[in-house]
Motif scaffolding. Structure first.
Motif, short mmCIF file in Angstrom:
data_model
loop_
_atom_site.label_atom_id
_atom_site.label_comp_id
_atom_site.label_asym_id
_atom_site.label_seq_id
_atom_site.Cartn_x
_atom_site.Cartn_y
_atom_site.Cartn_z
N HIS A 191 0.82 -1.21 0.00
CA HIS A 191 0.00 0.00 0.00
C HIS A 191 0.85 1.26 0.00
CE1 HIS A 191 0.98 -1.15 4.05
NE2 HIS A 191 0.79 0.07 4.44
N HIS A 192 2.10 1.16 0.40
CA HIS A 192 2.91 2.38 0.33
C HIS A 192 4.26 2.13 -0.33
CE1 HIS A 192 4.47 1.63 4.69
NE2 HIS A 192 4.58 0.59 3.93
N LEU A 193 4.18 1.36 -1.40
CA LEU A 193 5.36 1.10 -2.18
C LEU A 193 5.38 2.09 -3.35
CD1 LEU A 193 7.48 -1.10 -1.87
CD2 LEU A 193 6.29 -2.40 -3.60
N GLU A 194 6.58 2.51 -3.70
CA GLU A 194 6.69 3.41 -4.83
C GLU A 194 7.57 2.78 -5.88
OE1 GLU A 194 8.22 7.36 -4.44
OE2 GLU A 194 6.56 7.85 -3.12
N PHE A 195 7.29 3.05 -7.11
CA PHE A 195 8.15 2.51 -8.14
C PHE A 195 9.49 3.22 -8.12
CE2 PHE A 195 4.43 0.58 -10.06
CZ PHE A 195 4.98 -0.66 -10.31
N PRO A 196 10.53 2.53 -8.55
CA PRO A 196 11.85 3.14 -8.51
C PRO A 196 11.93 4.37 -9.41
CG PRO A 196 11.89 1.10 -9.73
CD PRO A 196 10.55 1.19 -9.10
N SER A 197 12.96 5.17 -9.18
CA SER A 197 13.08 6.39 -9.95
C SER A 197 13.31 6.09 -11.42
CB SER A 197 14.20 7.25 -9.40
OG SER A 197 15.41 6.54 -9.48
N GLN A 198 13.93 4.95 -11.70
CA GLN A 198 14.10 4.56 -13.10
C GLN A 198 13.39 3.24 -13.33
OE1 GLN A 198 18.46 5.47 -12.93
NE2 GLN A 198 18.10 5.97 -15.07
N MET A 199 12.35 3.28 -14.13
CA MET A 199 11.52 2.10 -14.29
C MET A 199 12.28 0.91 -14.85
SD MET A 199 8.56 2.11 -13.12
CE MET A 199 7.86 0.72 -13.97
#
Lengths: 746, 346
Positions: A345-353
């Motif tokens: 629920h509070h994961l973010e994708f990395p800055s470089q996909m």
């Protein structure tokens, strides 16, 4: 990262470890807490011994709890005895949670001699967990510095090693400032850095701490432990501090595992517990550079690092305070599937996909997030990388073929994982196939072909199929087989896609032209016709090579079953250029495979016909009568060949075997009529010979005409027993044995 | 496929585009790229182009503000749309980039963000460099060295500059979601090492990709034709075409200089519709130049490779290097370069 996870769900490790029942309370009750264990205990002859051991440990602990003055080890046998007891139990089974507070208090209070303290610390092996309170009270001993510097160091090293065994970490986090203040001690500094590295959370990173660390850096220069701690700070607060780690660095912390690691492992193995495994460092910021190249080179898949959209976040915080507690989980710390589930629920994708390519966990996450921008970011990155690094499209790139191969391999694996082709790959194929030599990265390229999305195929057909066909006709047999293999996989991927989307399609309002059923049927038909065409030509070029036949028939094994297995209202018969070479092939495997395929065609067509008849409403799709007609022509030819020996008369296919008797007589072949039945067929004659050797062992004339009547049936049974299952299902389904009985003599 | 818009029709076009843009683009079924696929997808050049419209700079922009972009060699890059970029944070970006540069230069030492460092970074917006209203304002990044001797004085030496821009890049910007910023063309002047650091920071921060933008001989011949037709006030310098002869043991370049008025006269006989150029016209123009050269030197230039075009408007090299010479045609040249950049990233 383990520490965060366990702090969020502090109960979990406890539950796990209670099962293994090595804590003191369970011992006291004679293991009755755990029925399984208690049974074991009763059965075990060591039971009594265990009990006494536990008693002596209790005695030892209460001794250490009460010990007052500085007792000398040499003079005091009691101390010596208890120390030995604790040590042997610790090394054997690990110490129960209750033991730690007592022993740590003794060791750090300076009551006993330094050698005893050191000895005690070295044997603090946890059996399950270490209570946080024990650690907190020992930190307070540390602050009053009653013990020697060496003991302090040893304690810190111990703490780092057993960090993941501590049951809660909330209070420990509250002591962050205390630990931080120990940084000024030069000897302790490396270990304190390591500990802080383990403890640091986003809220621990404060500007004044950063300044303090930078001062230390100025004073002490480039120190790996400071670099590591600073990079964690950067990870959490890139808006406050930044650091670029030198590429060569491997270890950032001195080995603090000391005497404990091996003992902990031994104990763990003995207790067979799922004890926490210490996590590897996540300083993935420095990438291994395998070559010196231009900076914009994309081939190195970026390391996974947290998205730096902190500015955005700040703005939101100012506006809505509610979200300020909503802290995102840094992707660098994502190591296990359970972490993914807990933080989803509070994961973010990395800055470089691009980095998702190397992280199966993020791919899982990507699979359940429906966000267009994710795919767009990946699309741009991958598209540029493929074009820039393509070894045959870009000059001077050819020395990097191996790397490019690996990259394509990774992309392909990701496609398999997501069960979906990337649009950037299909564009890449369109652009690069016309320039491809058919050799470089062959298997990787052909595998990528199998993931071209159905929706764009008709648009790209000329870009993909034309160059592929050119290479196909001019390349080796093995290349031809590989192309057929990947086209078969392409077809299967489409069909799977179709089956999966069959349900969701109905409730979705979005229908692009190519994803309607008729669009789909057309595209699939186009592919099958294409394969039919290249197969026909290839068989001529390669002289009906058996190996090639195998791959072609493999393709048609999927085609013949599309209606029943994949619910697609489409059946396409193989072209005559494929059918007849197989029917007349020298090889029983191909013939058997053809029989199986024809049997499946029959099953599918019969099912379609029944559906058509049973349903009152007009079906949107009907098989054209041409398909039935073609099937019937083939089946007449096949039965005529293999069974009724009348192929030359009865075959009505325009490209079939029909021949005038006059012409056949000119061949001077005697009994030409039956020369392709299951006895005389060149693919079957070997079986006939073996059968005759068994049926008439004394006969050496090989008079095949003896195989008739009852013997004919035996021969059939013999063939089935030899594994010709395709022939079996074909004969059983397509030949009416009762009416054919008289023909069997022919 | 004729593209672009003549000056007079711009407002009409824009309103039509605006209406089209309000339509939701979420109806796509596949997770593919959202662009129209038909055009330029496989690197095909358009069969015709409109001439660069008379520069906008006359209307609302002060040529002085972009004068510093002239007479410098710029290395061209294409950049995929920036994810999560916001014009509101340019100052923050400057602080972060400056710390990043310092950290990169002294690998292993941490750098506090916001403190004054040797290299000062300025990130600013260049609102003048736009083709259509949908274009993002160009972004300028400048690195300057603070003089260590007298840190108090404001004396700074510009050591590197680079700028992102998009002139009439509607093909791209119309089709990407809101969180992306389309600035497909990047131009850098200064040491490659700084380009590399700045570029990496943008790549890492906004998940974009930089690629060198080479200019094909075909596109160079387009430039030669387009720029020949442009009016220049003062007496212009000669138009020069440089060709390189392939497959020789030693490199051999042929320079072909033409008086600008002769070139213009030739072009005027070739071009049929004013304000519009077709591929055929470009081919005819170049063929005329080639046959003239052949008549004198018996060399078929069509068998060589066009590597450089210089005119009074600008000069362009096939390696992807450009020099702007006339501020009034700046946006016109940028429009063509934007188009090339977009075709490289799509």
């Amino acid at each position: 990262m383990q520490r965060r996870q366990s702090s969020k769900t502090p109960k979990q490790p406890l539950q796990v470890h209670y099962k293994n029942q090595t804590d003191l309370s369970a011992w006291r009750k004679g293991g009755r807490i755990d029925p399984e264990k208690s049974v074991q205990n009763h059965q075990s002859p060591k039971d009594q011994k265990n009990y006494s051991k536990q008693e002596s440990l209790e005695l030892a602990l209460s001794y250490f709890e009460k010990v007052q003055d500085r007792v000398s080890l040499k003079k005091d046998n009691v101390l010596q005895k208890h120390l030995t007891t604790v040590e042997s139990i610790a090394l054997q089974r690990g110490l129960p949670p209750e033991g730690f507070e007592i022993l740590l208090n003794v060791a750090l209070s300076g009551k006993l001699a330094d050698t005893v303290n050191t000895h005690l610390l070295k044997i603090l092996i946890p059996a399950s967990v270490i209570p946080e309170t024990a650690v907190v009270s020992s930190v307070s001993w540390l602050c009053v510095s009653k013990c020697s510097g060496n003991t302090q160091l040893l304690f810190l090293r111990w703490l780092i090693t057993v960090f993941d065994f501590i049951d809660h970490k909330e209070q420990l986090h509250a002591l962050y400032g205390f630990f931080f203040s120990f940084l000024q001690d030069e000897k302790m500094c490396p270990y304190v850095c390591h500990l802080l590295y383990l403890l640091t959370r986003k809220e621990s990173v404060k500007p004044f701490r950063i300044r303090r660390l930078l001062d230390l850096q100025t004073k002490m220069g480039m120190q790996p432990h400071l670099q590591a701690l600073l990079s964690v700070y950067k990870l959490f607060c890139p808006e406050l501090v930044t650091i670029t780690l030198p590429g060569k660095m491997k270890t950032y912390f001195k080995n603090s595992e000391g005497p404990w690691k091996a003992a902990i492992n031994t104990v763990r193995r003995r207790n067979q517990a799922n004890s926490p495994v210490s996590q590897p460092l996540f300083l993935g910021t420095a990438q291994p550079k395998s070559r010196k190249r231009k900076w914009s080179t994309q081939l190195i898949i970026p390391a996974s690092s947290t998205n730096r959209n902190y500015l955005e976040e700040d703005r939101k915080k100012n506006r809505v305070d509610l979200y300020s507690t909503n802290e995102s989980f840094p992707v660098e710390q994502l190591q296990t599937f359970s972490q993914l589930l807990q933080n989803i629920h509070h994961l973010e994708f990395p800055s470089q996909m691009g980095s998702v390519l190397t992280s199966p966990l993020l791919l899982h996450y990507m699979n359940c997030i429906k966000d267009e921008s994710i795919y767009l970011r990946l699309y741009y990155w991958m598209g540029q990388t493929l074009q820039e690094e393509c070894t045959w499209c870009v000059a001077d790139n050819n020395q990097y073929e191996e790397e490019f191969k690996n990259f394509l391999e990774t992309v392909y694996k990701t496609e398999c994982f997501l069960q979906e082709g990337f649009p950037s790959c299909e564009e890449f194929l369109c652009k690069s196939l016309p320039l491809w030599d058919g050799f470089c990265c062959r298997s990787q390229i052909l595998r990528l072909v199998s993931w071209i999305p159905l929706s764009s195929f008709s648009e790209m057909k000329s870009h993909i199929c034309d160059p592929l066909a050119q290479l196909f006709f001019t390349s080796s047999l093995y290349f031809k087989c590989s192309v057929l293999e990947s086209l078969k996989e392409l077809l299967q991927n489409w069909l799977n896609w179709h089956v999966i989307h069959l349900d969701s399609e109905s409730d979705s309002q979005v229908h692009s032209l190519n994803t309607t059923l008729s669009g789909l049927v057309n595209v699939v038909a186009e592919l099958i016709h294409f394969v039919g065409w290249i197969s026909t030509v290839a068989l001529r070029l390669e002289n009906n090579h058996t190996f090639l036949l195998y791959f072609i028939l493999d393709f048609y094994e999927t085609v013949c079953d599309m209606y029943l297995r994949y619910n697609l209202p489409l059946l396409i018969m193989p072209p005559a250029g494929v059918f007849y070479p197989v029917l007349l092939s020298m090889d029983s495997v191909s013939l058997n495979q053809l029989c199986y395929i024809m049997y499946r065609y029959r099953t599918n067509l019969v099912a379609a016909k029944e559906n058509e008849l049973s349903k009152k409403k007009i079906l949107q799709f009907k098989f054209s009568s041409q398909t039935y007609q073609e099937y019937n022509q083939y089946i007449i030819a096949m039965v005529g060949c293999l069974w009724t020996s009348s192929a030359f008369q009865k075959d009505i296919h325009p490209q079939g075997l029909r021949m005038d008797d006059e012409l056949l007589k000119k061949t001077k072949v005697q009994e030409f009529k039956n020369s392709f039945n299951i006895v005389y067929h060149p693919a079957m004659m070997g079986y006939a010979v073996l059968f005759m050797q068994q049926a008439w062992p004394d006969d050496t004339t090989f008079n095949f005409s003896l195989i008739k009547g009852k013997k004919w049936n035996w021969y059939l049974e013999y063939l089935y027993a030899q594994g010709l299952k395709g022939l079996k299902v074909f004969i059983e389904s397509s030949i009416n044995r009762v009416s054919q009985a008289s023909h069997s003599k022919a | 496929a004729r593209r672009g818009a003549a000056q007079g029709s711009v407002p009409v076009m824009e309103s039509a585009d605006g209406a089209a843009r309000t339509m939701p683009s979420i109806g796509r079924l596949s997770r593919g790229p959202p662009f129209g696929r038909a055009q330029g997808r496989f690197g095909l050049s358009p069969s015709g182009r409109l001439l660069p419209p008379t520069p906008r700079s006359q209307e609302n922009a002060d040529p002085q503000r972009t004068a510093f972009l002239l007479c410098k060699q710029w290395t061209l890059y294409s950049v995929t749309p920036l994810y999560g970029f916001s014009n509101a944070h340019l100052r923050d970006y400057a602080r972060l980039l400056s710390a990043f540069i310092a950290a990169e230069k002294q690998k292993g030492l941490a750098v506090e963000v916001g403190v004054e460092l040797d290299i000062k970074v300025a990130v600013s917006s260049l609102p003048d460099l736009k083709g259509s209203d949908q274009d993002q304002a160009a972004i300028l990044v400048q690195l300057s060295l603070r003089s260590p001797a007298s840190p108090k004085t404001s004396e700074e030496k510009l050591i590197w500059s680079g700028w992102f821009c998009c002139v009439s890049g509607d093909d791209l910007s119309e089709n990407v979601p809101e969180d992306f910023t389309c600035l497909p063309l990047f131009l850098a002047n200064g040491a490659e090492s700084y380009t590399s650091i700045v570029g990496s920071w943008f790549q890492k921060t906004f998940d974009c990709c930089f690629r060198r933008l080479a200019i094909s001989p075909l596109n160079l011949s387009w430039m030669a034709a387009m720029w020949t037709g442009c009016k220049v006030d003062k007496t212009a310098s000669a138009m020069e075409l440089v060709f390189s002869v392939p497959c020789l043991p030693q490199p051999l370049d042929i320079s072909y200089a033409i008086h600008p008025e002769d070139a213009k006269a030739l072009w005027d006989t070739v071009q049929k519709t004013p304000g519009e150029i077709t591929q055929e016209e470009v081919d005819v123009f170049m063929d005329c130049l080639y046959s003239h050269f052949h008549r004198h030197f018996k060399i078929h230039l069509s068998a060589t490779k066009l590597v450089k075009v210089s005119t009074a408007i600008a000069s362009a090299h096939c390696d992807g290097i450009i020099k702007f010479l006339q501020s009034q045609y700046l946006t016109g040249v940028l429009m063509l370069l934007t188009e090339l950049a977009i075709s490289q990233i799509q």
